[in-house]
Design an enzyme around this catalytic site. Structure first.
Site, PDB file in Angstrom:
ATOM      1  N   GLU A 118      10.308 -21.380  22.621  1.00 36.98           N
ATOM      2  CA  GLU A 118      11.752 -21.200  22.435  1.00 36.98           C
ATOM      3  C   GLU A 118      12.104 -20.158  21.381  1.00 36.98           C
ATOM      4  OE1 GLU A 118      14.495 -23.964  23.042  1.00 36.98           O
ATOM      5  OE2 GLU A 118      13.399 -24.684  24.773  1.00 36.98           O
ATOM      6  N   GLU A 120       9.316 -26.467  30.467  1.00 38.72           N
ATOM      7  CA  GLU A 120       9.739 -27.668  29.715  1.00 38.72           C
ATOM      8  C   GLU A 120      11.006 -28.177  30.377  1.00 38.72           C
ATOM      9  OE1 GLU A 120       9.831 -27.696  25.297  1.00 38.72           O
ATOM     10  OE2 GLU A 120      11.526 -29.077  25.506  1.00 38.72           O
TER      11      GLU A 120
HETATM   12  C1  147 Z   1      13.157 -28.229  23.056  1.00 34.66           C
HETATM   13  C2  147 Z   1      11.833 -28.116  22.307  1.00 34.66           C
HETATM   14  O1  147 Z   1      11.023 -27.147  22.891  1.00 34.66           O
HETATM   15  C3  147 Z   1      11.091 -29.423  22.175  1.00 34.66           C
HETATM   16  O2  147 Z   1      10.091 -29.289  21.196  1.00 34.66           O
HETATM   17  C4  147 Z   1      12.036 -30.538  21.821  1.00 34.66           C
HETATM   18  O3  147 Z   1      12.606 -30.286  20.562  1.00 34.66           O
HETATM   19  C5  147 Z   1      13.115 -30.606  22.863  1.00 34.66           C
HETATM   20  C6  147 Z   1      14.071 -31.743  22.634  1.00 34.66           C
HETATM   21  O4  147 Z   1      14.996 -31.813  23.677  1.00 34.66           O
HETATM   22  O5  147 Z   1      13.861 -29.409  22.869  1.00 34.66           O
HETATM   23  O6  147 Z   1      13.940 -27.230  22.509  1.00 34.66           O
HETATM   24  C7  147 Z   1      15.172 -26.926  22.961  1.00 34.66           C
HETATM   25  C8  147 Z   1      16.168 -26.718  22.023  1.00 34.66           C
HETATM   26  C9  147 Z   1      17.418 -26.315  22.416  1.00 34.66           C
HETATM   27  C10 147 Z   1      17.668 -26.112  23.753  1.00 34.66           C
HETATM   28  C11 147 Z   1      16.683 -26.314  24.679  1.00 34.66           C
HETATM   29  C12 147 Z   1      15.432 -26.738  24.286  1.00 34.66           C
HETATM   30  N1  147 Z   1      18.947 -25.719  24.159  1.00 34.66           N
HETATM   31  O7  147 Z   1      19.870 -25.661  23.324  1.00 34.66           O
HETATM   32  O8  147 Z   1      19.154 -25.449  25.348  1.00 34.66           O
END
Ligand code: 147
Length: 663
Positions: free
Chosen positions: A168, A244
């Site tokens: 990310e 993911e």
């Molecule tokens: C994801 C992360 O990759 C994971 O480690 C975990 O924190 C997960 C929890 O839902 O989220 O990270 C994201 C953070 C923000 C967004 C998407 C995934 N977003 O805002 O769309």
């Protein structure tokens, strides 16, 4: 949406024809990490620990995952804690840390064909060589990742199939090309690069840079929307993955979300893998995203665990297919159902086997955590499939039928129904109510709803009194039940051969969510604890050259000790009692409620015992046998974990931790 609910049974016939094959299925997978999500699993006793692993990985038993994605530990907070790096510094190398090596090994033991995928959230500071980017010195970072693959292979015999960039966060053309070359040179030609575990903007970037695109094997998107335009991605001619997905609860809603996306991602968006965050909820209640897992295992002391319906939603696909089976194209075995929902067909390229999954989830149950879905209606219907002559036509045997209803579990969860018989015209029909997931397959023997019987009863309370001198803990591991949040607290034998807990990270990591808030800390117990006594032995080595290193013991802390009742003793002979841990910027706590000189001298390289007792709105702290402070007023309403920590990036040591109820 004005579909009359009575419009059942009149639906059109859906053709299934393997003259129109699409892409291969790559995987339905689970993600351990990002971060520390599996922490408490390794502390389970047998046989429960193996049972949990069976529900996740054993073929024809439970989730029977095709792929395990793990975090490559980076010494910094990555959601539910910190996972340790295999190289805390440039000259350090230790493949015995953490639990991802163990987890990959256990997964492979159960399913030698399971695919493996590694991805870093944070990086140790040294790969940035003074910058805060892992891409400033591409060779350092590529070598670091290559070292991780070498450890997997040489120590554990694991071949890692896929490797990512930086979860990310940004990617970088020079780094990715350097990584590809480095991996090829090191003998990891078969390890494919996934970019970039984030948004679809990577597709535009790769479209403009051929040599960058050539280094990338798979496009990995996070939480992709089924209603976005991915034409830029398709033009790259690479597998497109939901690398993911989910972050939804370990209950029927999470199962409904997941059931839907593992069918719709192909049917609507031609994605060939979906990987669930997260694999197993083995992180404490009161840390981020609690219970957003395929199954949940947060009671290593009782052995209790929870096999959620998400496991069975996964089984609907994984037990009836293999990576490499081919999806059938839109309108020839995959697509949208006439009255809402999706279906997808996978065919075995080497036999006449095939599997159709059908899912119909309504809008209220469909959303995974992100993104929001546009409004839509679904209605029950009877769906008729017609098998083309390519599928075997009328000679197809009776098909096995498995059913779940994730909106009405009384109808069953992963239950085998009677076989469906294919008519002489190649057709068969199934009734699809709202909430349904069906698997219809030529695979009649093998798949099962595995069970190890009921797990031990739930005992949510962490058992007190608790004491650990770390002597039973394996070298390089975290202390039992301790969950590192920033930094890495590892058990090592000291010069006297005594096992102690030592903070091992020597500089601020290239963080993921933490970029230098509070000093290293590890937590244990319950976020709900209020009145506790926490004691630990601490030692400040004379090798620590930092200005005024501290060892801290704390109660009532939140995940990152932004709040909590924190007692720190400093090499200078001072102490602080503060609400929250010391800051990484200056080594001092912000909100100090008491400070002064310790009652007796503190000596480098000697063990001292420190303790904090919190009862209602009063805290007392002892240093060896004297009070540093007594009955000092602190906020009464806070609750939180017990914790030990320090005020910077150096090797403070701890031993003989004990916790009991106070008051
Ligand atoms: C994801 C992360 O990759 C994971 O480690 C975990 O924190 C997960 C929890 O839902 O989220 O990270 C994201 C953070 C923000 C967004 C998407 C995934 N977003 O805002 O769309």
């Amino acid at each position: 949406g004005t579909h009359p609910t009575s419009a059942e049974g009149s639906g059109s016939t859906l053709i299934v024809d393997k003259a129109h094959v699409g892409e291969p299925l790559d995987a339905i997978g689970g993600l351990s990490g990002g971060g520390a999500t599996s922490r408490l699993l390794i502390d389970y006793k047998e046989p429960q620990r193996s049972q949990i692993l069976d529900y996740l990985f054993k073929p024809n038993f439970g989730a029977s995952l095709h792929l395990l994605k793990v975090e490559i530990g980076g010494d910094s907070q990555s959601t539910d804690g910190t996972e340790p790096s295999h190289m805390h510094s440039k000259d350090d190398l230790d493949y015995k840390r953490g639990y991802e090596w163990w987890l990959m090994t256990e997964a492979k033991k159960r399913n030698p064909n399971i695919k493996l995928y590694g991805l870093a959230w944070a990086y140790p500071g040294w790969v940035g060589n003074g910058t805060s980017s892992p891409f400033s010195y591409p060779n350092l970072t590529a070598d670091y990742i290559s070292k991780w693959l070498q450890g997997a292979k040489s120590v554990y015999g694991l071949d890692v199939d896929y490797i990512g960039i930086w979860n990310e966060r940004s990617s970088d053309a020079t780094y990715v090309k350097t990584l590809r070359r480095t991996l090829d040179d090191a003998g990891f030609k078969h390890t494919q690069i996934v970019a970039k575990d984030g948004g679809a903007d990577i597709c535009n970037t790769l479209a403009k840079d051929k040599s960058y695109a050539d280094a990338v094997s798979v496009i990995g998107l996070h939480y992709p929307s089924d209603f976005s335009d991915y034409s830029q991605c398709y033009a790259l001619n690479k597998p497109l993955w939901a690398s993911e997905e989910s972050s939804s609860y370990d209950d029927l809603n999470g199962a409904a979300c997941w059931a839907r996306v593992i069918t719709s991602h192909w049917a609507l968006s031609r994605m060939t893998a979906s990987i669930m965050w997260n694999l197993v909820g083995a992180y404490y209640h009161g840390t981020n995203w609690y219970a957003s897992s395929m199954m949940t295992a947060v009671q290593p002391w009782s052995g209790h665990y929870w096999v959620s319906p998400v496991v069975w939603a996964t089984a609907h696909v994984t037990q009836f297919t293999r990576p490499g089976w081919l999806y059938l194209n839109d309108s020839y075995g995959s697509g949208s159902l006439p009255n809402g929902g999706y279906y997808a067909t996978l065919v075995d390229p080497n036999s006449s086997d095939f599997t159709i999954t059908v899912v119909k989830i309504d809008h209220d149950h469909a959303p995974c955590t992100r993104p929001a879905l546009p409004p839509f209606d679904v209605h029950a219907e009877t769906v008729t499939f017609k098998l083309a002559p390519s599928m075997g036509g009328s000679s197809v045997p009776a098909l096995a039928v498995w059913y779940s209803n994730f909106q009405n579990e009384t109808q069953g969860i992963f239950k085998r129904l009677s076989d469906v018989h294919v008519g002489t015209d190649g057709t068969f029909s199934v009734h699809v109510p709202v909430g349904a997931m069906y698997t219809i397959s030529t695979i009649r023997d093998g798949p099962q709803k595995g069970s190890h019987g009921p797990p031990p009863p739930s005992a949510p309370s962490f058992p007190l009194p608790y004491a650990d001198a770390f002597d039973e803990v394996a070298e390089s591991q975290e202390g039992k039940y301790l969950a590192d949040q920033i930094g890495a607290f590892e058990v090592h034998a000291d010069a006297q051969g005594n096992k102690v807990l030592r903070q091992m990270v020597p500089e601020l990591p290239i963080g993921w969510s933490d970029h230098g808030s509070n000093g290293p800390v590890t937590v244990i117990g319950m976020r709900e604890w209020q009145d506790v006594f926490v004691q630990v032995k601490v030692r400040l080595s004379s090798n620590i050259t930092a200005h005024d290193p501290a060892a801290c013991v704390a109660a009532r802390v939140d995940q990152m000790w932004d709040r909590g009742i924190v007692f720190c003793v400093y090499a200078s002979g001072n102490y602080t009692l503060s609400i929250g841990g010391p800051k990484q910027s200056n080594g001092q706590p912000a909100d100090v409620v008491s400070q002064g000189q310790l009652p007796t001298p503190i000596h480098r390289d000697h063990w001292h015992t420190i303790s904090i007792t919190c009862v209602n709105s009063s805290a007392s702290g002892m240093f060896d046998s004297g009070f540093a402070f007594r009955d000092v007023a602190v906020p009464a309403l806070d609750t939180g974990f017990a914790a030990i920590g320090t005020n910077g990036w150096f090797a403070v040591e701890y031993d003989a931790l004990s916790i009991s109820e106070a008051g």
